[in-house]
Design a protein around this motif. Structure first.
Motif, PDB file in Angstrom:
ATOM      1  N   VAL A 171       0.834  -1.202   0.000  1.00  0.00           N
ATOM      2  CA  VAL A 171       0.000   0.000   0.000  1.00  0.00           C
ATOM      3  C   VAL A 171       0.874   1.259   0.000  1.00  0.00           C
ATOM      4  CG1 VAL A 171      -1.623   1.352   1.416  1.00  0.00           C
ATOM      5  CG2 VAL A 171      -2.009  -1.088   1.063  1.00  0.00           C
ATOM      6  N   ASN A 172       2.056   1.152   0.598  1.00  0.00           N
ATOM      7  CA  ASN A 172       2.957   2.304   0.722  1.00  0.00           C
ATOM      8  C   ASN A 172       4.150   2.222  -0.224  1.00  0.00           C
ATOM      9  OD1 ASN A 172       1.930   4.034   3.086  1.00  0.00           O
ATOM     10  ND2 ASN A 172       1.698   1.917   3.791  1.00  0.00           N
ATOM     11  N   ALA A 173       3.946   1.616  -1.391  1.00  0.00           N
ATOM     12  CA  ALA A 173       5.011   1.544  -2.397  1.00  0.00           C
ATOM     13  C   ALA A 173       5.515   2.950  -2.692  1.00  0.00           C
ATOM     14  CB  ALA A 173       4.484   0.889  -3.673  1.00  0.00           C
ATOM     15  N   GLY A 174       6.809   3.072  -2.916  1.00  0.00           N
ATOM     16  CA  GLY A 174       7.405   4.374  -3.163  1.00  0.00           C
ATOM     17  C   GLY A 174       7.946   5.027  -1.898  1.00  0.00           C
ATOM     18  N   PHE A 175       7.856   4.317  -0.782  1.00  0.00           N
ATOM     19  CA  PHE A 175       8.336   4.850   0.501  1.00  0.00           C
ATOM     20  C   PHE A 175       9.808   5.242   0.400  1.00  0.00           C
ATOM     21  CE2 PHE A 175      10.521   4.036   4.548  1.00  0.00           C
ATOM     22  CZ  PHE A 175       9.832   4.900   5.386  1.00  0.00           C
ATOM     23  N   VAL A 176      10.142   6.412   0.914  1.00  0.00           N
ATOM     24  CA  VAL A 176      11.519   6.885   1.006  1.00  0.00           C
ATOM     25  C   VAL A 176      11.804   7.148   2.480  1.00  0.00           C
ATOM     26  CG1 VAL A 176      13.166   8.680   0.363  1.00  0.00           C
ATOM     27  CG2 VAL A 176      11.428   7.930  -1.281  1.00  0.00           C
ATOM     28  N   PRO A 177      12.837   6.521   3.034  1.00  0.00           N
ATOM     29  CA  PRO A 177      13.146   6.740   4.449  1.00  0.00           C
ATOM     30  C   PRO A 177      13.372   8.220   4.747  1.00  0.00           C
ATOM     31  CG  PRO A 177      14.437   4.928   3.578  1.00  0.00           C
ATOM     32  CD  PRO A 177      13.767   5.588   2.411  1.00  0.00           C
ATOM     33  N   GLY A 178      12.857   8.644   5.869  1.00  0.00           N
ATOM     34  CA  GLY A 178      13.022  10.023   6.303  1.00  0.00           C
ATOM     35  C   GLY A 178      13.902  10.113   7.527  1.00  0.00           C
ATOM     36  N   ASN A 179      13.820  11.241   8.206  1.00  0.00           N
ATOM     37  CA  ASN A 179      14.611  11.482   9.402  1.00  0.00           C
ATOM     38  C   ASN A 179      14.369  10.378  10.434  1.00  0.00           C
ATOM     39  OD1 ASN A 179      16.383  13.017  10.977  1.00  0.00           O
ATOM     40  ND2 ASN A 179      14.691  14.057  11.988  1.00  0.00           N
ATOM     41  N   GLU A 180      15.428   9.848  10.981  1.00  0.00           N
ATOM     42  CA  GLU A 180      15.425   8.794  11.992  1.00  0.00           C
ATOM     43  C   GLU A 180      14.932   7.448  11.471  1.00  0.00           C
ATOM     44  OE1 GLU A 180      13.858   9.916  15.796  1.00  0.00           O
ATOM     45  OE2 GLU A 180      14.598  11.961  15.601  1.00  0.00           O
ATOM     46  N   ASP A 181      14.897   7.224  10.166  1.00  0.00           N
ATOM     47  CA  ASP A 181      14.446   5.968   9.590  1.00  0.00           C
ATOM     48  C   ASP A 181      15.596   5.045   9.221  1.00  0.00           C
ATOM     49  OD1 ASP A 181      11.745   6.492   9.742  1.00  0.00           O
ATOM     50  OD2 ASP A 181      11.550   7.144   7.659  1.00  0.00           O
ATOM     51  N   PHE A 182      15.262   3.782   9.031  1.00  0.00           N
ATOM     52  CA  PHE A 182      16.197   2.810   8.490  1.00  0.00           C
ATOM     53  C   PHE A 182      16.402   3.103   7.008  1.00  0.00           C
ATOM     54  CE2 PHE A 182      14.271   0.646  12.030  1.00  0.00           C
ATOM     55  CZ  PHE A 182      15.257  -0.168  12.557  1.00  0.00           C
ATOM     56  N   VAL A 183      17.600   2.847   6.510  1.00  0.00           N
ATOM     57  CA  VAL A 183      17.906   2.965   5.088  1.00  0.00           C
ATOM     58  C   VAL A 183      18.571   1.663   4.653  1.00  0.00           C
ATOM     59  CG1 VAL A 183      19.260   4.171   3.327  1.00  0.00           C
ATOM     60  CG2 VAL A 183      18.229   5.463   5.200  1.00  0.00           C
ATOM     61  N   ALA A 184      18.036   1.016   3.639  1.00  0.00           N
ATOM     62  CA  ALA A 184      18.604  -0.236   3.153  1.00  0.00           C
ATOM     63  C   ALA A 184      19.833   0.030   2.310  1.00  0.00           C
ATOM     64  CB  ALA A 184      17.571  -1.005   2.333  1.00  0.00           C
TER      65      ALA A 184
END
Length: 186
Positions: A171-184
């Motif tokens: 449902v949230n395709a296109g998600f981009v990590p933001g501040n304080e998020d995990f980054v793959a």
């Protein structure tokens, strides 16, 4: 990209240049402070994995040393997740190259087009079921990652929590990590 304060865990998938038959894993690290162009670049490091299903906060711990080429990656322990089911080899001090999932232009061809946005979503929106042990929770997250990568028969079965993480990521395709998020990273 602007400099934005980041206190997060980086998530990685390690890809060995020397051999495609060795396993690929997703990792997490607690020590970066800024979101810079380094989040779009690659790095080299020496890598050692813990035993499978023996991670302190995931399915395995991954240890990086001699990190070069990315100021946001530091020597230390990272939380790890597998992206290749059925591969049992572990790294014990081998060199590896790590690529950012935020920059498909630097990814090896076999990793281009994988749903890194959805994997990043799962890593930032994990669901822990009531009464689940740490290991059961880790298996649910691991299963969600495998399902997003197309595994139709994951090792641990498909719990309702794992399926919910996949449904939410879709449902949230296109998600981009933001501040304080995990980054793959790959």
């Amino acid at each position: 990209l602007c400099d934005v304060k980041k206190i997060f865990s980086l998530t990685f998938v390690l890809m060995l240049l020397a051999s495609l038959s060795l396993p690929n894993y997703v990792l997490a690290a607690p020590q970066a402070e800024t979101y810079t162009a380094d989040y779009l670049s690659s790095a080299s490091a020496t890598v050692r994995y813990s035993d499978w299903l023996a991670g302190s906060s995931s399915t395995l711990d991954i240890f990086l040393s001699d990190v070069v080429g990315n100021a946001n990656l530091l020597d230390g322990m990272y939380v790890g997740w597998c992206i290749q089911p059925g591969i049992t080899g572990l790294l014990h001090g081998e060199p590896a190259v790590i690529y950012s999932s935020l920059n498909e232009e630097i990814l090896p061809s076999e990793l281009v087009g994988l749903p890194w946005d959805k994997i990043n979503y799962v890593l930032n929106h994990k669901i822990r079921g009531d009464g689940k042990t740490d290991l059961d929770f880790f298996k649910d997250v691991q299963t969600a990652i495998w399902l997003l990568l197309g595994d139709d028969n994951p090792e641990f079965g498909v719990s309702s929590e794992a399926q919910q993480m996949v449904d939410d990521a879709n449902v949230n395709a296109g998600f981009v990590p933001g501040n304080e998020d995990f980054v793959a990273f790959i």
